[in-house]
Design a protein around this motif. Structure first.
Motif, PDB file in Angstrom:
ATOM      1  N   GLY A 178       0.794  -1.225   0.000  1.00 14.24           N
ATOM      2  CA  GLY A 178       0.000   0.000   0.000  1.00 14.24           C
ATOM      3  C   GLY A 178       0.825   1.273   0.000  1.00 14.24           C
ATOM      4  O   GLY A 178       0.261   2.372  -0.080  1.00 14.24           O
ATOM      5  N   CYS A 179       2.158   1.140   0.111  1.00 11.65           N
ATOM      6  CA  CYS A 179       3.010   2.327   0.095  1.00 11.65           C
ATOM      7  C   CYS A 179       3.086   2.879  -1.324  1.00 11.65           C
ATOM      8  O   CYS A 179       3.448   2.159  -2.270  1.00 11.65           O
ATOM      9  CB  CYS A 179       4.414   1.983   0.611  1.00 11.65           C
ATOM     10  N   GLU A 180       2.807   4.153  -1.467  1.00 13.95           N
ATOM     11  CA  GLU A 180       2.850   4.768  -2.782  1.00 13.95           C
ATOM     12  C   GLU A 180       4.280   5.111  -3.210  1.00 13.95           C
ATOM     13  O   GLU A 180       4.583   5.149  -4.402  1.00 13.95           O
ATOM     14  CB  GLU A 180       1.982   6.028  -2.801  1.00 13.95           C
ATOM     15  N   ASP A 181       5.129   5.387  -2.245  1.00 17.82           N
ATOM     16  CA  ASP A 181       6.517   5.741  -2.560  1.00 17.82           C
ATOM     17  C   ASP A 181       7.316   4.467  -2.853  1.00 17.82           C
ATOM     18  O   ASP A 181       7.474   3.599  -1.977  1.00 17.82           O
ATOM     19  CB  ASP A 181       7.135   6.495  -1.386  1.00 17.82           C
ATOM     20  N   GLU A 182       7.805   4.332  -4.068  1.00 21.01           N
ATOM     21  CA  GLU A 182       8.462   3.084  -4.474  1.00 21.01           C
ATOM     22  C   GLU A 182       9.742   2.794  -3.697  1.00 21.01           C
ATOM     23  O   GLU A 182       9.952   1.651  -3.262  1.00 21.01           O
ATOM     24  CB  GLU A 182       8.754   3.119  -5.981  1.00 21.01           C
ATOM     25  N   VAL A 188      11.117  -1.471   2.702  1.00 16.49           N
ATOM     26  CA  VAL A 188      10.299  -2.280   3.607  1.00 16.49           C
ATOM     27  C   VAL A 188      10.340  -3.748   3.183  1.00 16.49           C
ATOM     28  O   VAL A 188      10.473  -4.648   4.019  1.00 16.49           O
ATOM     29  CB  VAL A 188       8.851  -1.757   3.636  1.00 16.49           C
ATOM     30  N   ASN A 189      10.236  -3.996   1.906  1.00 17.55           N
ATOM     31  CA  ASN A 189      10.306  -5.370   1.409  1.00 17.55           C
ATOM     32  C   ASN A 189      11.671  -5.995   1.675  1.00 17.55           C
ATOM     33  O   ASN A 189      11.762  -7.185   1.987  1.00 17.55           O
ATOM     34  CB  ASN A 189       9.994  -5.409  -0.090  1.00 17.55           C
ATOM     35  N   ASP A 190      12.728  -5.193   1.529  1.00 21.57           N
ATOM     36  CA  ASP A 190      14.071  -5.707   1.827  1.00 21.57           C
ATOM     37  C   ASP A 190      14.175  -6.129   3.289  1.00 21.57           C
ATOM     38  O   ASP A 190      14.754  -7.180   3.607  1.00 21.57           O
ATOM     39  CB  ASP A 190      15.126  -4.650   1.510  1.00 21.57           C
ATOM     40  N   LEU A 191      13.643  -5.304   4.191  1.00 24.77           N
ATOM     41  CA  LEU A 191      13.661  -5.645   5.618  1.00 24.77           C
ATOM     42  C   LEU A 191      12.879  -6.925   5.872  1.00 24.77           C
ATOM     43  O   LEU A 191      13.340  -7.818   6.593  1.00 24.77           O
ATOM     44  CB  LEU A 191      13.077  -4.493   6.433  1.00 24.77           C
ATOM     45  N   ALA A 192      11.697  -7.027   5.271  1.00 20.08           N
ATOM     46  CA  ALA A 192      10.861  -8.211   5.479  1.00 20.08           C
ATOM     47  C   ALA A 192      11.530  -9.466   4.927  1.00 20.08           C
ATOM     48  O   ALA A 192      11.540 -10.518   5.588  1.00 20.08           O
ATOM     49  CB  ALA A 192       9.499  -8.004   4.824  1.00 20.08           C
ATOM     50  N   GLU A 193      12.107  -9.387   3.736  1.00 19.85           N
ATOM     51  CA  GLU A 193      12.770 -10.553   3.141  1.00 19.85           C
ATOM     52  C   GLU A 193      13.979 -10.974   3.966  1.00 19.85           C
ATOM     53  O   GLU A 193      14.236 -12.164   4.148  1.00 19.85           O
ATOM     54  CB  GLU A 193      13.191 -10.228   1.708  1.00 19.85           C
ATOM     55  N   ALA A 240       9.065   7.994   7.929  1.00 20.36           N
ATOM     56  CA  ALA A 240       7.790   8.205   8.614  1.00 20.36           C
ATOM     57  C   ALA A 240       6.771   8.900   7.724  1.00 20.36           C
ATOM     58  O   ALA A 240       5.573   8.585   7.765  1.00 20.36           O
ATOM     59  CB  ALA A 240       8.018   9.010   9.890  1.00 20.36           C
ATOM     60  N   ASP A 241       7.215   9.845   6.907  1.00 18.71           N
ATOM     61  CA  ASP A 241       6.285  10.594   6.059  1.00 18.71           C
ATOM     62  C   ASP A 241       5.768   9.767   4.890  1.00 18.71           C
ATOM     63  O   ASP A 241       4.676  10.034   4.370  1.00 18.71           O
ATOM     64  CB  ASP A 241       6.961  11.864   5.523  1.00 18.71           C
ATOM     65  N   GLU A 242       6.552   8.772   4.438  1.00 18.58           N
ATOM     66  CA  GLU A 242       6.151   7.977   3.278  1.00 18.58           C
ATOM     67  C   GLU A 242       5.386   6.708   3.662  1.00 18.58           C
ATOM     68  O   GLU A 242       4.749   6.085   2.811  1.00 18.58           O
ATOM     69  CB  GLU A 242       7.381   7.571   2.452  1.00 18.58           C
ATOM     70  N   LEU A 243       5.463   6.293   4.923  1.00 23.98           N
ATOM     71  CA  LEU A 243       4.804   5.059   5.351  1.00 23.98           C
ATOM     72  C   LEU A 243       3.333   5.310   5.656  1.00 23.98           C
ATOM     73  O   LEU A 243       2.987   6.292   6.339  1.00 23.98           O
ATOM     74  CB  LEU A 243       5.496   4.494   6.598  1.00 23.98           C
ATOM     75  N   ASP A 244       2.473   4.411   5.168  1.00 19.35           N
ATOM     76  CA  ASP A 244       1.060   4.543   5.511  1.00 19.35           C
ATOM     77  C   ASP A 244       0.799   3.916   6.881  1.00 19.35           C
ATOM     78  O   ASP A 244       1.687   3.311   7.498  1.00 19.35           O
ATOM     79  CB  ASP A 244       0.173   3.906   4.438  1.00 19.35           C
ATOM     80  N   GLU A 245      -0.415   4.036   7.363  1.00 19.52           N
ATOM     81  CA  GLU A 245      -0.737   3.594   8.714  1.00 19.52           C
ATOM     82  C   GLU A 245      -0.570   2.089   8.877  1.00 19.52           C
ATOM     83  O   GLU A 245      -0.037   1.619   9.886  1.00 19.52           O
ATOM     84  CB  GLU A 245      -2.174   3.993   9.048  1.00 19.52           C
ATOM     85  N   ASP A 246      -0.987   1.298   7.877  1.00 20.23           N
ATOM     86  CA  ASP A 246      -0.894  -0.158   7.979  1.00 20.23           C
ATOM     87  C   ASP A 246       0.559  -0.622   8.030  1.00 20.23           C
ATOM     88  O   ASP A 246       0.912  -1.525   8.812  1.00 20.23           O
ATOM     89  CB  ASP A 246      -1.599  -0.808   6.788  1.00 20.23           C
ATOM     90  N   THR A 247       1.414  -0.017   7.205  1.00 21.49           N
ATOM     91  CA  THR A 247       2.820  -0.402   7.192  1.00 21.49           C
ATOM     92  C   THR A 247       3.505  -0.017   8.494  1.00 21.49           C
ATOM     93  O   THR A 247       4.315  -0.783   9.044  1.00 21.49           O
ATOM     94  CB  THR A 247       3.548   0.237   6.000  1.00 21.49           C
ATOM     95  N   THR A 248       3.187   1.160   8.997  1.00 17.32           N
ATOM     96  CA  THR A 248       3.766   1.599  10.273  1.00 17.32           C
ATOM     97  C   THR A 248       3.373   0.649  11.403  1.00 17.32           C
ATOM     98  O   THR A 248       4.203   0.262  12.234  1.00 17.32           O
ATOM     99  CB  THR A 248       3.303   3.025  10.607  1.00 17.32           C
TER     100      THR A 248
END
Length: 369
Positions: A178-182, A188-193, A240-248
């Protein structure tokens, strides 16, 4: 975490996984390696001797080394063993102190072990508080990981925790869509992987491990949980400014679940140390009896005229003296082998949580752009 005044940007203290004061190993840049061996540094042989090898085998290597040195010295242009024994009463000066050392060493080790184990003793109220603390921790883990009941044995419990970390990391990947900022979504995906891969590798090591063997603790030490917490917090702050509520919220959940790993690992590490100290006391007692018998026999019955002739080019007396010294030193070598592992683990895990006791580059200086 603020910069230390007067410290150059390339020589600052990073606060990550406790106790790893060697080089970062095979990590990228100043990022610590995910594996224990990578954070320790050095050769595979060094890591194997310090941690993985059987303590009996390490003691046997030390014993063989001293035996080879004594026998090998007979080929040098030195005073013959029989002359030294005859003129300088070498057997008395060597084996009398060894008898005292064996008795004193075993007594001290057993006393120290009893002192450590005595900390587990206490009044009923203290034992009840410990019980309640353990149950409360298990309840928290069960509620966060949706596992009821949590596995009772250490390896399965730690495996359940790392499995739960993988589940929350996958939730983070889903939320990141859901993050609009690529660039933010990629980070975030790198951290999760990274969390999924690292937790899966640790889980494989824990799968067939049995408490009492070093495999459980070694696999747990491989999980660099503090650095993962630091990475998650840093990402949350910088983006913080680019992360949406669900990702945060997903990042916050990851941090909370990762916090369970540290206390669990430290608890099982403490239990393992107590287990090893009990084993050390037992093997010291086992080794002390033959060591004392051999030292007494050599001192009482071996003379400069004993065991005449040569065997494999070496004087028979040299073989006997070398064997006697080696057997007498076995308790000390066993003590050394056990202390090497315990001290190595303790040094790498001196602090729990987001601290590291070594100088390295500041990780927050990494360019995230």
């Amino acid at each position: 975490m603020s910069d230390t005044a007067g410290t150059s940007p390339q020589n600052r203290l990073v606060f990550t996984d406790g106790g790893d004061d060697d080089a970062a190993g095979d990590g990228d840049g100043d990022t610590p390696s995910d594996t224990m061996r990578g954070r320790i540094g050095g050769s595979r042989l060094r890591t194997w001797v310090l941690l993985n090898a059987s303590r009996w085998f390490v003691a046997a290597l030390f014993s063989l080394s001293i035996f080879v040195v004594i026998v090998g010295a007979s080929f040098l242009d030195l005073a013959p063993m029989r002359k030294v024994v005859r003129n300088q009463t070498a057997l008395w000066w060597v084996f009398s102190p060894l008898i005292s050392a064996v008795i004193t060493g075993v007594t001290l080790v057993v006393t120290f072990t009893q002192l450590v184990l005595s900390q587990e003793l206490g009044p009923l109220g203290d034992q009840r508080d410990r019980m309640n603390g353990a149950i409360e921790f298990r309840n928290d883990v069960e509620s966060w990981l949706d596992v009821s009941p949590a596995p009772p044995d250490p390896s399965s419990f730690m495996e359940a925790v790392v499995d739960g970390i993988q589940d929350y990391a996958r939730n983070l990947q889903t939320a990141a869509d859901g993050c609009e900022d690529e660039p933010t979504r990629e980070q975030v995906n790198d951290l999760a992987e990274s969390l999924i891969e690292h937790a899966a590798a640790v889980g494989e090591g824990l799968e067939d491990a049995t408490f009492g063997e070093f495999d459980v603790l070694y696999s747990a030490l491989d999980f660099n949980y503090s650095w993962k917490i630091y990475e998650a917090n840093r990402l949350r702050t910088k983006r913080a400014d680019e992360l949406d509520e669900d990702t945060t919220e997903a990042i916050d959940d990851i941090v909370e679940v990762l916090k369970f790993f540290g206390p669990a690992r430290e608890h099982f590490k403490t239990l393992y140390f107590q287990w090893e100290l009990i084993n050390l006391s037992r093997v010291m007692l086992y080794a002390a009896l033959p060591a004392l018998v051999v030292t007494f026999l050599v001192q009482f019955y071996v003379s400069p005229h004993s065991f005449p002739g040569t065997y494999l080019g070496v004087d028979g007396l040299v073989w006997i003296v070398a064997s006697g010294v080696t057997v007498a030193l076995v308790p000390f070598f066993l003590l050394t082998s056990y202390v090497l592992r315990i001290a190595t683990v303790a040094k790498r895990t001196l602090a729990i949580g987001p601290f590291i006791l070594r100088d390295t580059d500041r990780s927050e200086d990494i360019d995230w752009e």
